[in-house]
Design a protein around this motif. Structure first.
Motif, PDB file in Angstrom:
ATOM      1  N   UNK A  12      22.020  23.415  55.832  1.00 31.08           N
ATOM      2  CA  UNK A  12      23.410  22.925  55.793  1.00 31.08           C
ATOM      3  C   UNK A  12      23.737  22.073  57.010  1.00 31.08           C
ATOM      4  N   UNK A  13      24.509  21.010  56.755  1.00 31.76           N
ATOM      5  CA  UNK A  13      24.964  20.145  57.833  1.00 31.76           C
ATOM      6  C   UNK A  13      26.289  20.621  58.390  1.00 31.76           C
ATOM      7  N   UNK A  14      26.865  19.810  59.248  1.00 31.72           N
ATOM      8  CA  UNK A  14      28.124  20.175  59.892  1.00 31.72           C
ATOM      9  C   UNK A  14      29.226  20.393  58.872  1.00 31.72           C
ATOM     10  N   UNK A  15      29.344  19.501  57.880  1.00 33.85           N
ATOM     11  CA  UNK A  15      30.415  19.633  56.881  1.00 33.85           C
ATOM     12  C   UNK A  15      30.285  20.943  56.115  1.00 33.85           C
ATOM     13  N   UNK A  16      29.070  21.267  55.689  1.00 34.82           N
ATOM     14  CA  UNK A  16      28.885  22.505  54.918  1.00 34.82           C
ATOM     15  C   UNK A  16      29.203  23.736  55.765  1.00 34.82           C
ATOM     16  N   UNK A  17      28.735  23.751  56.997  1.00 32.19           N
ATOM     17  CA  UNK A  17      28.991  24.918  57.848  1.00 32.19           C
ATOM     18  C   UNK A  17      30.486  25.081  58.119  1.00 32.19           C
ATOM     19  N   UNK A  18      31.165  23.975  58.398  1.00 33.54           N
ATOM     20  CA  UNK A  18      32.607  24.059  58.653  1.00 33.54           C
ATOM     21  C   UNK A  18      33.372  24.459  57.394  1.00 33.54           C
ATOM     22  N   UNK A  19      32.965  23.908  56.255  1.00 32.70           N
ATOM     23  CA  UNK A  19      33.648  24.253  55.008  1.00 32.70           C
ATOM     24  C   UNK A  19      33.512  25.739  54.696  1.00 32.70           C
ATOM     25  N   UNK A  20      32.345  26.301  54.923  1.00 38.43           N
ATOM     26  CA  UNK A  20      32.148  27.729  54.665  1.00 38.43           C
ATOM     27  C   UNK A  20      33.092  28.579  55.511  1.00 38.43           C
ATOM     28  N   UNK A  21      33.352  28.125  56.734  1.00 39.11           N
ATOM     29  CA  UNK A  21      34.281  28.844  57.607  1.00 39.11           C
ATOM     30  C   UNK A  21      35.735  28.607  57.203  1.00 39.11           C
ATOM     31  N   UNK A  22      36.035  27.387  56.750  1.00 37.39           N
ATOM     32  CA  UNK A  22      37.425  27.011  56.494  1.00 37.39           C
ATOM     33  C   UNK A  22      37.942  27.406  55.112  1.00 37.39           C
ATOM     34  N   UNK A  23      37.053  27.553  54.131  1.00 41.99           N
ATOM     35  CA  UNK A  23      37.510  27.839  52.771  1.00 41.99           C
ATOM     36  C   UNK A  23      38.401  29.082  52.689  1.00 41.99           C
ATOM     37  N   UNK A  24      38.024  30.208  53.295  1.00 45.19           N
ATOM     38  CA  UNK A  24      38.929  31.375  53.225  1.00 45.19           C
ATOM     39  C   UNK A  24      40.282  31.108  53.873  1.00 45.19           C
ATOM     40  N   UNK A  25      40.285  30.382  54.991  1.00 40.15           N
ATOM     41  CA  UNK A  25      41.544  30.084  55.682  1.00 40.15           C
ATOM     42  C   UNK A  25      42.426  29.177  54.842  1.00 40.15           C
ATOM     43  N   UNK A  26      41.847  28.158  54.231  1.00 44.20           N
ATOM     44  CA  UNK A  26      42.627  27.180  53.473  1.00 44.20           C
ATOM     45  C   UNK A  26      43.142  27.748  52.153  1.00 44.20           C
ATOM     46  N   UNK A  27      42.410  28.653  51.543  1.00 39.36           N
ATOM     47  CA  UNK A  27      42.792  29.175  50.227  1.00 39.36           C
ATOM     48  C   UNK A  27      43.404  30.564  50.277  1.00 39.36           C
ATOM     49  N   UNK A  28      43.183  31.281  51.367  1.00 36.26           N
ATOM     50  CA  UNK A  28      43.638  32.663  51.438  1.00 36.26           C
ATOM     51  C   UNK A  28      42.816  33.598  50.589  1.00 36.26           C
ATOM     52  N   UNK A  29      41.599  33.192  50.250  1.00 28.39           N
ATOM     53  CA  UNK A  29      40.730  33.988  49.377  1.00 28.39           C
ATOM     54  C   UNK A  29      39.416  34.305  50.075  1.00 28.39           C
ATOM     55  N   UNK A  30      38.815  35.438  49.760  1.00 27.92           N
ATOM     56  CA  UNK A  30      37.504  35.742  50.326  1.00 27.92           C
ATOM     57  C   UNK A  30      36.399  34.962  49.619  1.00 27.92           C
ATOM     58  N   UNK A  31      35.314  34.717  50.335  1.00 29.08           N
ATOM     59  CA  UNK A  31      34.099  34.188  49.719  1.00 29.08           C
ATOM     60  C   UNK A  31      33.289  35.384  49.233  1.00 29.08           C
ATOM     61  N   UNK A  32      33.194  35.499  47.919  1.00 31.24           N
ATOM     62  CA  UNK A  32      32.510  36.649  47.322  1.00 31.24           C
ATOM     63  C   UNK A  32      31.000  36.517  47.401  1.00 31.24           C
ATOM     64  N   UNK A  33      30.509  35.275  47.291  1.00 32.90           N
ATOM     65  CA  UNK A  33      29.071  35.051  47.295  1.00 32.90           C
ATOM     66  C   UNK A  33      28.791  33.618  47.712  1.00 32.90           C
ATOM     67  N   UNK A  34      27.607  33.412  48.268  1.00 31.03           N
ATOM     68  CA  UNK A  34      27.101  32.081  48.592  1.00 31.03           C
ATOM     69  C   UNK A  34      25.726  31.964  47.953  1.00 31.03           C
ATOM     70  N   UNK A  35      25.598  31.047  46.993  1.00 29.19           N
ATOM     71  CA  UNK A  35      24.390  30.978  46.167  1.00 29.19           C
ATOM     72  C   UNK A  35      23.556  29.772  46.577  1.00 29.19           C
ATOM     73  N   UNK A  36      22.301  29.982  46.943  1.00 29.65           N
ATOM     74  CA  UNK A  36      21.457  28.870  47.406  1.00 29.65           C
ATOM     75  C   UNK A  36      21.198  27.842  46.308  1.00 29.65           C
TER      76      UNK A  36
END
Length: 223
Positions: free
Chosen positions: A179-203
Motif C-alpha cells: 500500500x502507498x501513502x493514499x491507501x494507508x491514510x485512507x485505512x486510518x481515515x475511513x472510520x473517522x470520516x464515516x463513523x463506522x468500524x472497518x470489519x475486514x480488510x481483504x487483500x
C-alpha cells in the motif's frame, strides 16, 4: 426464529464486493446455516456469475433470481434485452422466506447502493429498507482503498442513514500487497470520516484462491 439478513453493497463496481460477500458468508457459516442471494446479476457469460464465484470460494448455497446478458445497470440491461424484471418487493419476499429457513442470508447487490434493480426505480437501498421492517438486518459497505474512497464512502453511508438505517461497518476490498501513502491514510481515515468500524480488510487477488486456501485465510482478514 427469523434469521439475520446481511446486505452487502459497494461504493462502486469493482471494489471487491463479491469476494467480500464470500468472506462474510464464510464467517456466517461458522455460526449456523447460511445462503447467499444475488437478486440481480448482469453481464452473465457462459453461466459465469458472482453467485457461482461465491459458491466456488466457500461452498455455501447460493441463489440467483434475475440474470441479464449485458454488463450494465439491471434496468438498462433488461430494457435492452426486452425482458421484464421483478420489482424489488418481490425480491424482498423471497429473501424473507429464506430468512425463515436459515440463520443468515447474505445478499449481494449489483454495483453501488443506488443502482436500479428493477424497472420501477427500486434500488438495493429500497430492498434493504423493506427487509429491515421485518427481519434483523446488517448492511455492510465495501469500499476501495484508493484515492477518492473517502468521498465515495461518505456519500454511500449518508444515503443509507437518510433512510433511517445504520450500516454495520465497512469492508476494505482489494487491499494492495504494497500500500502507498493514499491507501494507508485512507485505512486510518475511513472510520473517522464515516463513523463506522472497518470489519475486514481483504487483500487484492484472493478471489483467485481455491476453496481450501480461501477458507483457511479468510478469518485473518477480519478485525
Amino acid at each position: 426464529m427469523t434469521g439475520r439478513v446481511v446486505v452487502v453493497t459497494g461504493t462502486s463496481t469493482g471494489v471487491g464486493k463479491t469476494v467480500a460477500t464470500a468472506a462474510l458468508a464464510q464467517r456466517s457459516a461458522d455460526r449456523g446455516s447460511v445462503v447467499v442471494v444475488k437478486p440481480v446479476q448482469t453481464g452473465v457469460v457462459d453461466g459465469d456469475s458472482d453467485a457461482e464465484e461465491v459458491h466456488r470460494l466457500t461452498g455455501c448455497a447460493v441463489q440467483e433470481y434475475t440474470t441479464l446478458d449485458d454488463p450494465l445497470a439491471p434496468d438498462t440491461a433488461a430494457r435492452r434485452q426486452g425482458v421484464a424484471i421483478p420489482p424489488v418487493a418481490e425480491y424482498a419476499d423471497r429473501i424473507r422466506a429464506l430468512a425463515e429457513l436459515h440463520d443468515t442470508v447474505v445478499v449481494e447487490g449489483a454495483g453501488g447502493l443506488l443502482v436500479r434493480l428493477d424497472a420501477d426505480g427500486g434500488t438495493l437501498l429500497d430492498l434493504a429498507a423493506e427487509l429491515a421492517k421485518s427481519v434483523p438486518l446488517d448492511l455492510v459497505v465495501v469500499v476501495g482503498p484508493q484515492l477518492g474512497t473517502l468521498n465515495h464512502a461518505e456519500l454511500t453511508v449518508a444515503a443509507v442513514r437518510a433512510r433511517g438505517l445504520e450500516p454495520a461497518g465497512l469492508v476494505i476490498g482489494a487491499w494492495p500487497a504494497e500500500p502507498g501513502l493514499a491507501e494507508r491514510c485512507n485505512a486510518e481515515d475511513l472510520p473517522h470520516h464515516t463513523g463506522l468500524p472497518v470489519l475486514a480488510t481483504i487483500p487484492v487477488g484472493v478471489g483467485a484462491l481455491d476453496r481450501d486456501q480461501f477458507l483457511a485465510q479468510a478469518p485473518a482478514w477480519f478485525s
